[in-house]
Scaffold this motif. Structure first.
Motif, PDB file in Angstrom:
ATOM      1  N   ILE A 187       0.832  -1.208   0.000  1.00  0.00           N
ATOM      2  CA  ILE A 187       0.000   0.000   0.000  1.00  0.00           C
ATOM      3  C   ILE A 187       0.867   1.258   0.000  1.00  0.00           C
ATOM      4  O   ILE A 187       0.643   2.187  -0.775  1.00  0.00           O
ATOM      5  N   VAL A 188       1.887   1.258   0.863  1.00  0.00           N
ATOM      6  CA  VAL A 188       2.777   2.428   0.968  1.00  0.00           C
ATOM      7  C   VAL A 188       3.551   2.637  -0.325  1.00  0.00           C
ATOM      8  O   VAL A 188       3.651   3.764  -0.846  1.00  0.00           O
ATOM      9  N   LEU A 189       4.102   1.544  -0.880  1.00  0.00           N
ATOM     10  CA  LEU A 189       4.877   1.645  -2.113  1.00  0.00           C
ATOM     11  C   LEU A 189       4.011   2.095  -3.292  1.00  0.00           C
ATOM     12  O   LEU A 189       4.457   2.883  -4.129  1.00  0.00           O
ATOM     13  N   ASN A 190       2.788   1.583  -3.366  1.00  0.00           N
ATOM     14  CA  ASN A 190       1.883   2.007  -4.440  1.00  0.00           C
ATOM     15  C   ASN A 190       1.623   3.506  -4.373  1.00  0.00           C
ATOM     16  O   ASN A 190       1.573   4.195  -5.400  1.00  0.00           O
ATOM     17  N   PHE A 196       5.053   9.081  -9.329  1.00  0.00           N
ATOM     18  CA  PHE A 196       5.910   9.099 -10.517  1.00  0.00           C
ATOM     19  C   PHE A 196       5.091   8.839 -11.783  1.00  0.00           C
ATOM     20  O   PHE A 196       5.031   9.676 -12.674  1.00  0.00           O
ATOM     21  N   THR A 197       4.473   7.663 -11.851  1.00  0.00           N
ATOM     22  CA  THR A 197       3.666   7.292 -13.010  1.00  0.00           C
ATOM     23  C   THR A 197       2.798   6.086 -12.662  1.00  0.00           C
ATOM     24  O   THR A 197       3.188   5.252 -11.840  1.00  0.00           O
ATOM     25  N   GLU A 198       1.653   5.979 -13.303  1.00  0.00           N
ATOM     26  CA  GLU A 198       0.767   4.836 -13.060  1.00  0.00           C
ATOM     27  C   GLU A 198       1.401   3.539 -13.547  1.00  0.00           C
ATOM     28  O   GLU A 198       1.110   2.460 -13.014  1.00  0.00           O
ATOM     29  N   ASP A 199       2.262   3.638 -14.572  1.00  0.00           N
ATOM     30  CA  ASP A 199       2.939   2.438 -15.075  1.00  0.00           C
ATOM     31  C   ASP A 199       3.881   1.844 -14.026  1.00  0.00           C
ATOM     32  O   ASP A 199       4.121   0.637 -14.008  1.00  0.00           O
ATOM     33  N   ALA A 200       4.421   2.711 -13.156  1.00  0.00           N
ATOM     34  CA  ALA A 200       5.281   2.209 -12.076  1.00  0.00           C
ATOM     35  C   ALA A 200       4.471   1.351 -11.110  1.00  0.00           C
ATOM     36  O   ALA A 200       4.940   0.312 -10.635  1.00  0.00           O
ATOM     37  N   VAL A 276       1.814  -6.742 -20.464  1.00  0.00           N
ATOM     38  CA  VAL A 276       2.001  -5.346 -20.076  1.00  0.00           C
ATOM     39  C   VAL A 276       2.456  -4.525 -21.280  1.00  0.00           C
ATOM     40  O   VAL A 276       2.938  -5.068 -22.279  1.00  0.00           O
ATOM     41  N   ASN A 277       2.325  -3.186 -21.196  1.00  0.00           N
ATOM     42  CA  ASN A 277       2.707  -2.334 -22.317  1.00  0.00           C
ATOM     43  C   ASN A 277       4.227  -2.122 -22.380  1.00  0.00           C
ATOM     44  O   ASN A 277       4.966  -2.488 -21.460  1.00  0.00           O
ATOM     45  N   LYS A 278       4.697  -1.500 -23.463  1.00  0.00           N
ATOM     46  CA  LYS A 278       6.137  -1.355 -23.708  1.00  0.00           C
ATOM     47  C   LYS A 278       6.832  -0.491 -22.661  1.00  0.00           C
ATOM     48  O   LYS A 278       7.984  -0.740 -22.307  1.00  0.00           O
ATOM     49  N   HIS A 279       6.126   0.527 -22.164  1.00  0.00           N
ATOM     50  CA  HIS A 279       6.749   1.394 -21.167  1.00  0.00           C
ATOM     51  C   HIS A 279       7.001   0.650 -19.860  1.00  0.00           C
ATOM     52  O   HIS A 279       8.043   0.843 -19.208  1.00  0.00           O
ATOM     53  N   ILE A 280       6.072  -0.220 -19.485  1.00  0.00           N
ATOM     54  CA  ILE A 280       6.254  -1.033 -18.269  1.00  0.00           C
ATOM     55  C   ILE A 280       7.424  -1.988 -18.466  1.00  0.00           C
ATOM     56  O   ILE A 280       8.236  -2.199 -17.547  1.00  0.00           O
ATOM     57  N   LEU A 281       7.543  -2.563 -19.673  1.00  0.00           N
ATOM     58  CA  LEU A 281       8.676  -3.441 -19.970  1.00  0.00           C
ATOM     59  C   LEU A 281       9.995  -2.670 -19.877  1.00  0.00           C
ATOM     60  O   LEU A 281      10.994  -3.191 -19.361  1.00  0.00           O
TER      61      LEU A 281
END
Length: 300
Positions: A187-190, A196-200, A276-281
């Motif tokens: 929860i804390v890390l999310n 930063f970004t939703e992809d993170a 997952v999408n390319k940015h997450i990769l």
């Protein structure tokens, strides 16, 4: 572990007392859950993380069913621990598989109304979960009744023993605290990653799913080791205790090293399993390799 230790001492009457007081502790725990539900804890919990009314409603719909029938989960765990303490871990494993398989089969039927069944949506997922747990609990109970080595307390032997209850909580509470660290950390890390970004956040969710395959093996070995060690401590067989601990340490070290090698060698391929999408990769490739180093230390 307390039950296994007493069984190692061949103290059957004490074991019966522990079984009864353990079951009583489970009932008390269930009552606490119901009280929390009555005081609208779920609504407060979800509003702490989001203001989206749709998400809040779906979350409450799901967890309301889970909380109300959490008695199945509580007693499945109690029955499984009784089986494991008596050296019958394979039945505990089968019970869990029964629950998982039932959940997988019922999910599409109850969520989307397959084969003309009513569509329950998110509540269907919750119903599938509790039915699976209920079936697993029932199987474990039948095993306990049928297996002759397991001695259950008779009605006249069911007495509240504060000393036994104290030791049950003494062993159980630290375990509950340790188990709660993971979701709290998530929860804390999310919350941090979301800045930063939703992809993170999405990457961390994918990582959490992937790493569970490694830690499930380690946890399985741990759950198998604990009753063996506790039983032999009770039987005062120190050589068997050290043998079990050494074997466990070697096994989890090997699992940890294999996990590290696989994660470092195939980070992209592992993440692609979850589409997952390319940015997450892109952001996850190096992150997964760095996180993989922790498996060696986490396994010890």
């Amino acid at each position: 572990s307390y039950l296994a230790k007493v069984l190692g001492k061949k103290d059957i009457e004490k074991a019966k007392s522990i079984i009864f007081n353990g079951a009583l502790s489970g009932i008390i725990g269930y009552i606490i859950v119901l009280i929390a539900y009555k005081f609208d804890v779920l609504n407060m919990f979800f509003r702490f993380f989001t203001s989206d009314e749709t998400v809040i409603k779906l979350g409450i719909d799901y967890l309301s069913v889970i909380m109300f029938f959490t008695i199945f989960n509580i007693f499945q765990n109690i029955f499984n621990k009784i089986l494991e303490a008596h050296g019958k871990a394979k039945y505990s494993m089968i019970a869990q598989f029964i629950g998982i398989i039932a959940n997988i089969i019922l999910d599409p039927i109850l969520i989307w109304g397959v084969n003309g069944c009513l569509v329950y949506g998110i509540k269907g997922a919750a119903i599938a979960t509790v039915v699976g747990r209920g079936l697993g609990m029932l199987f474990s109970l039948i095993c306990i009744i049928v297996i002759k080595e397991i001695k259950l307390p008779k009605l006249k032997e069911c007495k509240i023993n504060l000393k036994d209850s104290y030791y049950i909580y003494k062993v159980g509470v630290p375990t509950m605290i340790i188990e709660s660290i993971a979701p709290i950390t998530t929860i804390v890390l999310n919350d941090i990653l979301l800045s930063f970004t939703e992809d993170a956040v999405s990457f961390f969710g994918v990582y959490y799913k992937i790493q569970s395959f490694i830690f499930m093996i380690i946890k399985g070995l741990e759950y198998g080791m604990i009753p063996i060690v506790a039983y032999n401590i009770g039987a005062n067989k120190k050589d068997r205790v050290m043998e079990a601990l050494n074997l466990f340490s070697k096994a989890v070290a090997i699992v940890g090293m294999i996990g590290t090698v696989v994660f470092m060698a195939f980070p992209v391929q592992l993440m692609e399993i979850f589409a997952v999408n390319k940015h997450i990769l892109f952001i996850g490739e190096n992150a997964l390799r760095i996180l993989a180093i922790g498996f060696v230390f986490a396994s010890q």
